[in-house]
Write a protein that holds these residues in place. Sequence first.
Motif, short mmCIF file in Angstrom:
data_model
loop_
_atom_site.label_atom_id
_atom_site.label_comp_id
_atom_site.label_asym_id
_atom_site.label_seq_id
_atom_site.Cartn_x
_atom_site.Cartn_y
_atom_site.Cartn_z
N THR A 85 -29.30 15.90 7.85
CA THR A 85 -28.54 14.66 7.97
C THR A 85 -29.38 13.60 8.66
N GLU A 125 -28.87 12.63 12.30
CA GLU A 125 -29.00 13.70 13.29
C GLU A 125 -30.44 14.11 13.56
N LYS A 161 -26.64 9.32 4.29
CA LYS A 161 -26.24 10.56 3.61
C LYS A 161 -26.43 11.73 4.57
N SER A 162 -25.71 12.81 4.26
CA SER A 162 -25.70 13.99 5.13
C SER A 162 -26.22 15.22 4.40
N GLU A 163 -26.49 16.26 5.16
CA GLU A 163 -26.88 17.54 4.60
C GLU A 163 -25.85 17.96 3.56
#
Length: 199
Positions: A72, A75, A40-42
């Motif tokens: 994220t 990242e 999942k991402s920001e």
Amino acid sequence: MKGAKILMLAGDFVEDYEMMVPFQALQMVGHTVHAVCPDKSEGDAVKTAIHDFEGDQTYTEKPGHNFVLNATFDEVDPADYDALVIPGGRAPEYIRLNEDVLAMVRHFDEADKPIAAVCHGAQVLAAAGVINGKQCAAYPACQPEVERAGGMYTDIAADEVTVDGQLVTAPAWPAHPKWLAAFLEVLGTQIEHRTPVAA
């Protein structure tokens, strides 16, 4: 430590209180908290679950809030963070299958950075192999996993906390006041109380 940078590991059906309360409280005292979830991402959300203790043989589970992630997973670099928080709920049982999650947890352990885990968060600690020889509290149903991972399970009340060096653990969300206070102490956070001056 002032203004620590803290990483939180989440997943769908993470326990609502155990995600929301530390996320907000740690920011309230001046720390930066980044909540991430594998795949999942920001800006994405995870669903949460509310675990309650209502006299049954185990906890009950009800739908909680949606929690919006603010970083994220792919990242973040654990080397950029000063401490780690692992909430409980349903999420730990499957995020512990992710090798990147386990590598992140091992980084914090090997670098001797503070780690706070509550309830089923101990499942992630056990899977990462970071509790061998350490005292560790957890939801009682996790006792076999803690012990098979070489940890020393501490059988304490649901509102108590266990501290072993940089590791701060608790059985469930009723421990939040003591668990968060102990984690802040390990972080070196100083909170000053002032007596109001009468006008």
